[in-house]
Design an enzyme around this catalytic site. Sequence first.
Site, PDB file in Angstrom:
ATOM      1  N   HIS A  92     -21.085 -18.251  14.991  1.00 25.97           N
ATOM      2  CA  HIS A  92     -19.973 -17.338  15.261  1.00 25.97           C
ATOM      3  C   HIS A  92     -19.300 -17.725  16.561  1.00 25.97           C
ATOM      4  O   HIS A  92     -19.943 -18.258  17.464  1.00 25.97           O
ATOM      5  CB  HIS A  92     -20.466 -15.875  15.348  1.00 25.97           C
ATOM      6  CG  HIS A  92     -21.583 -15.653  16.319  1.00 25.97           C
ATOM      7  ND1 HIS A  92     -22.889 -15.985  16.034  1.00 25.97           N
ATOM      8  CD2 HIS A  92     -21.603 -15.135  17.572  1.00 25.97           C
ATOM      9  CE1 HIS A  92     -23.661 -15.675  17.076  1.00 25.97           C
ATOM     10  NE2 HIS A  92     -22.906 -15.166  18.023  1.00 25.97           N
ATOM     11  N   HIS A 127     -17.027 -15.831  19.608  1.00 23.93           N
ATOM     12  CA  HIS A 127     -16.528 -14.580  20.182  1.00 23.93           C
ATOM     13  C   HIS A 127     -15.079 -14.814  20.610  1.00 23.93           C
ATOM     14  O   HIS A 127     -14.778 -15.842  21.221  1.00 23.93           O
ATOM     15  CB  HIS A 127     -17.318 -14.200  21.443  1.00 23.93           C
ATOM     16  CG  HIS A 127     -18.786 -13.981  21.236  1.00 23.93           C
ATOM     17  ND1 HIS A 127     -19.359 -12.727  21.274  1.00 23.93           N
ATOM     18  CD2 HIS A 127     -19.814 -14.840  21.016  1.00 23.93           C
ATOM     19  CE1 HIS A 127     -20.677 -12.831  21.096  1.00 23.93           C
ATOM     20  NE2 HIS A 127     -20.972 -14.108  20.942  1.00 23.93           N
TER      21      HIS A 127
HETATM   22  P1  5GP Z   1     -24.603 -13.867  20.313  1.00 30.57           P
HETATM   23  O1  5GP Z   1     -25.408 -13.152  21.376  1.00 30.57           O
HETATM   24  O2  5GP Z   1     -25.488 -14.421  19.230  1.00 30.57           O
HETATM   25  O3  5GP Z   1     -23.638 -14.877  20.841  1.00 30.57           O
HETATM   26  O4  5GP Z   1     -23.667 -12.766  19.672  1.00 30.57           O
HETATM   27  C1  5GP Z   1     -24.098 -11.850  18.750  1.00 30.57           C
HETATM   28  C2  5GP Z   1     -23.117 -10.705  18.801  1.00 30.57           C
HETATM   29  O5  5GP Z   1     -23.273  -9.944  17.617  1.00 30.57           O
HETATM   30  C3  5GP Z   1     -23.344  -9.753  19.971  1.00 30.57           C
HETATM   31  O6  5GP Z   1     -22.166  -9.701  20.772  1.00 30.57           O
HETATM   32  C4  5GP Z   1     -23.647  -8.412  19.311  1.00 30.57           C
HETATM   33  O7  5GP Z   1     -23.080  -7.307  19.983  1.00 30.57           O
HETATM   34  C5  5GP Z   1     -23.074  -8.595  17.925  1.00 30.57           C
HETATM   35  N1  5GP Z   1     -23.765  -7.829  16.891  1.00 30.57           N
HETATM   36  C6  5GP Z   1     -25.107  -7.751  16.714  1.00 30.57           C
HETATM   37  N2  5GP Z   1     -25.398  -6.975  15.654  1.00 30.57           N
HETATM   38  C7  5GP Z   1     -24.194  -6.568  15.149  1.00 30.57           C
HETATM   39  C8  5GP Z   1     -23.845  -5.731  14.041  1.00 30.57           C
HETATM   40  O8  5GP Z   1     -24.677  -5.214  13.293  1.00 30.57           O
HETATM   41  N3  5GP Z   1     -22.508  -5.516  13.836  1.00 30.57           N
HETATM   42  C9  5GP Z   1     -21.542  -6.067  14.635  1.00 30.57           C
HETATM   43  N4  5GP Z   1     -20.265  -5.794  14.340  1.00 30.57           N
HETATM   44  N5  5GP Z   1     -21.858  -6.864  15.676  1.00 30.57           N
HETATM   45  C10 5GP Z   1     -23.155  -7.106  15.929  1.00 30.57           C
END
Ligand code: 5GP
Length: 115
Positions: free
Chosen positions: A101, A103
């Site tokens: 993903h 952001h």
């Molecule tokens: P990472 O830390 O892997 O770069 O980003 C994961 C992102 O996914 C985090 O910003 C977190 O807030 C988001 N996230 C985690 N679980 C969920 C969910 O169930 N729904 C949504 N919409 N976002 C989520």
Amino acid sequence: MAAKAECLFCKIGSGQIPSKVVWQDEELFAFEDINPQAPVHVLVIPKRHIGGLSDAGDRALLGRLLETAALVAKKKGIAESGYRVVANTGREGGQTVFHLHVHVLGGRQMTWPPG
Ligand code: 5GP
Ligand code: ZN
């Protein structure tokens, strides 16, 4: 790879788990982050399962992912003011969900360096 049964973002991308959808096509899905770190915080994912940036190996898809991040910024009204696109990758990169993903963050002044 097809959807992984235990993968949160596979479930979100297929609509099995609800989310606030910002944009989607056959390949990609953009939705609001559940824990926003900026006034605009959207995640863009491929619908098919890819663990992270290092596992992508698909130049065309990565191009479309970034193109879609820019499209999302436009849709959310932050293209002019500016925004940040982030791909946390691996443990020390801060990745917590192991489905590729990016952001898209904006609506406030970003700082550097990131934490
Ligand atoms: P990472 O830390 O892997 O770069 O980003 C994961 C992102 O996914 C985090 O910003 C977190 O807030 C988001 N996230 C985690 N679980 C969920 C969910 O169930 N729904 C949504 N919409 N976002 C989520
Ligand atoms: Zn997945």
